[in-house]
Design a protein around this motif. Structure first.
Motif, PDB file in Angstrom:
ATOM      1  N   GLU A  83     -22.797 -13.971  72.647  1.00  0.00           N
ATOM      2  CA  GLU A  83     -21.881 -14.853  73.372  1.00  0.00           C
ATOM      3  C   GLU A  83     -20.417 -14.593  73.032  1.00  0.00           C
ATOM      4  O   GLU A  83     -19.531 -14.882  73.833  1.00  0.00           O
ATOM      5  N   ALA A 314     -24.016 -21.290  71.824  1.00  0.00           N
ATOM      6  CA  ALA A 314     -22.849 -22.116  71.505  1.00  0.00           C
ATOM      7  C   ALA A 314     -22.575 -23.151  72.589  1.00  0.00           C
ATOM      8  O   ALA A 314     -22.049 -24.229  72.304  1.00  0.00           O
ATOM      9  N   GLN A 328     -24.579 -19.852  67.794  1.00  0.00           N
ATOM     10  CA  GLN A 328     -24.398 -19.053  69.006  1.00  0.00           C
ATOM     11  C   GLN A 328     -25.604 -18.156  69.207  1.00  0.00           C
ATOM     12  O   GLN A 328     -26.391 -17.906  68.283  1.00  0.00           O
TER      13      GLN A 328
END
Length: 528
Positions: A83, A314, A328
């Motif tokens: 991410e 996240a 995340q």
């Protein structure tokens, strides 16, 4: 390697075990390379150091946003997302096949340096253990076997990532001894095999599981690594036919009787109890002695298992209420990889087995998110303490079965034994399919067709053991497909999931620019 780091290592800080169940490091004494071990505790502490440095550091070293160091290699495949790849530039460059020795100098330098620190520790141990007073012959053999294993393990990572590398086998006492030229891949592999044969020699290590040996390696651990080494040597770049040797080593692990596949719990009607499937048992247990042939040990208060922080994206951190400061999805399988699982027949692809995509909040609301690892979710640490004592599997019994299946097929043909090993792994995953149906289908395949079925199963079964990129490199093949129907294409010239084309140069990492400047004997890998 960084001069100051290595020279600092010459005043090697030895460590001692202060906890009976964990190789906890505490400063004990300092010893330079021109001195000797004067008592058994120094030899033991030198070996303890190796369980947390060198190759193990590939799994231990991590950051919540960058992921574990070993994940970096998987980003190169293009099959995994992070991410924070926009923030973590080195991740984005790997996914875009745009790495260079200058732009990711720190990442490359840290990998190289830390592996050589482990090698330096092993060299010091190997040089001094034979003459350490107070050790019995059995203790001496055991410690030398452990040190040899970890030196081989570190070089196995180096040679697969960088190709030719400096082959340093003695403690270094000066800068001149550090700055050496790269040895050919064939020489590095020959030394890896030699070290592992020392580790495997009769009487050197106890047999059985690491759990039963106080979380220290056993003969089967070394045999497992040797099987992987021989399998890799049989593929690119060496293309030496070591399949028979790989089969022999894998059979030693299988026939030891120490390991078995973790099974699903079933109800009275024979249906799998999903929350007690083999995959959920892996998720919930600190360790599985029957499954984990080599594992990285964690213990709260010494070193916490960090992987739960990557079990939710996240984007849902405000909804799930994690105890971690940050979470995340650092190792999210991209759709092109997730689709290589049969979405109906394969239990690993079902919700809350290997992966998950939904969560019910305390208020009863269901939230959904992209496919994220579920296998690493340790609930109490994630939601309450942010501290976990789960161990990390590196080599497993399923991998032993899959190496044996591939190696036997390549060296002996599609025998009943090879078919049985692959059937065991696939039948556990294909939870509603009669194992005999699987066995019959596999037995009718050609060698090429059967081996491709092994490769498919490796990609699916071993996804959390970080094997995919190395398999792509040794086979020079790129897997592609949907709903479990996978085809292999030539890797070089293939477009990855980010739209970039694999070139020959991408199959090795460059040497860090800073290392090239320090060591005038080095020559950069082609294309960089």
């Amino acid at each position: 390697m960084k001069t100051l780091r290595i020279l600092g290592f010459l005043s090697f800080v030895l460590f001692t075990v202060s906890c009976s169940d964990f190789l906890e490091e505490e400063p004990r004494d300092q010893l330079s390379v021109d001195q000797f071990f004067t008592e058994p505790g120094q030899a033991q502490s030198a070996v303890n150091f190796l369980y947390q440095n060198g190759a193990p550091d590939m799994f231990i070293e991590q950051g919540v946003f960058s992921g574990a160091r070993v994940m970096y290699l998987q980003y190169l495949s293009g099959f995994f997302d992070n991410e924070f790849n926009g923030q973590e530039r080195q991740v984005d460059l790997a996914q875009q096949l745009a790495i260079s020795p200058t732009e990711i100098d720190a990442t490359l330098n840290n990998i190289w340096e830390d592996l050589y620190v482990g090698i330096s520790g092993a060299n010091l141990a190997i040089a001094n253990i034979p003459d350490t007073p107070g050790l019995s012959e059995a203790e001496r053999s055991d410690l030398l076997a452990q040190a040899s294993f970890f030196r081989a393990f570190a070089y196995f990572y180096l040679v697969r990532m960088f190709g030719d590398v400096p082959l340093i086998l003695e403690p270094v006492g000066s800068v001149d001894e550090i700055f050496v030229a790269r040895a050919p891949v064939s020489e590095v592999y020959a030394q890896i095999v030699a070290d592992l044969n020392i580790a495997i020699a009769a009487g050197s290590l106890p047999s059985g599981t690491m759990v039963d040996n106080g979380f220290r390696i056993t003969t089967e651990t070394a045999q497992m690594l040797l099987a992987d080494v021989y399998l890799t040597m049989s593929g690119f770049p060496l293309s030496q036919d070591n399949y028979a040797n790989a089969a022999t080593a894998a059979r030693e692990v299988i026939n030891s009787g120490a390991f078995s596949l973790t099974t699903h719990d079933r109800d009275g009607d024979g249906n799998v109890i999903l929350e007690n499937s083999a995959y959920n048992k892996m998720r919930l247990a600190k360790t599985l002695a029957n499954d984990y042939i080599y594992q990285i040990e964690y213990e709260v208060g010494i070193r916490s298992f960090p992987y739960p922080q990557w079990s939710f994206p996240a984007s849902v951190s405000g909804s799930v209420g994690s105890a971690y400061a940050n979470i995340q999805n650092a190792y999210g399988p991209r759709p092109e990889l997730y689709e290589q699982y049969n979405q109906v027949l394969d239990l690993r692809a079902q919700e809350k087995q290997y992966f998950h995509t939904s969560f019910v909040t305390g208020g009863g609301d269901e939230i959904t998110f992209p496919v994220t690892p579920y296998i690493w979710l340790d609930e109490e640490p994630f939601f309450t303490t942010a501290q976990s004592s789960k161990n990390l599997r590196v080599y497993s019994y399923p991998e032993a079965l899959l190496i044996a299946a591939e190696a036997i097929a390549q060296s002996e043909g599609v025998t009943a034994e090879a078919v049985d090993y692959l059937t065991q792994v696939r039948a556990r995953a294909y939870w509603t399919t009669d194992p005999e149906t699987i066995r019959t289908a596999l037995a009718g395949l050609s060698v090429t067709g059967f081996v491709e079925e092994v490769w498919k199963e490796r990609n699916r079964e071993l996804i959390f053991d970080f094997k995919l990129w190395f398999d792509m490199v040794r086979t020079r093949l790129y897997p592609s497909g949907s709903n479990g129907d996978v085809t292999f294409f030539n890797l070089v010239g293939r477009q990855n999931t980010f739209g970039q084309i694999f070139e020959e140069r991408h199959l090795l990492l460059p040497i860090a620019d800073s290392e090239m400047q320090r060591n005038p004997e080095l020559v950069q890998n082609p294309g960089y």
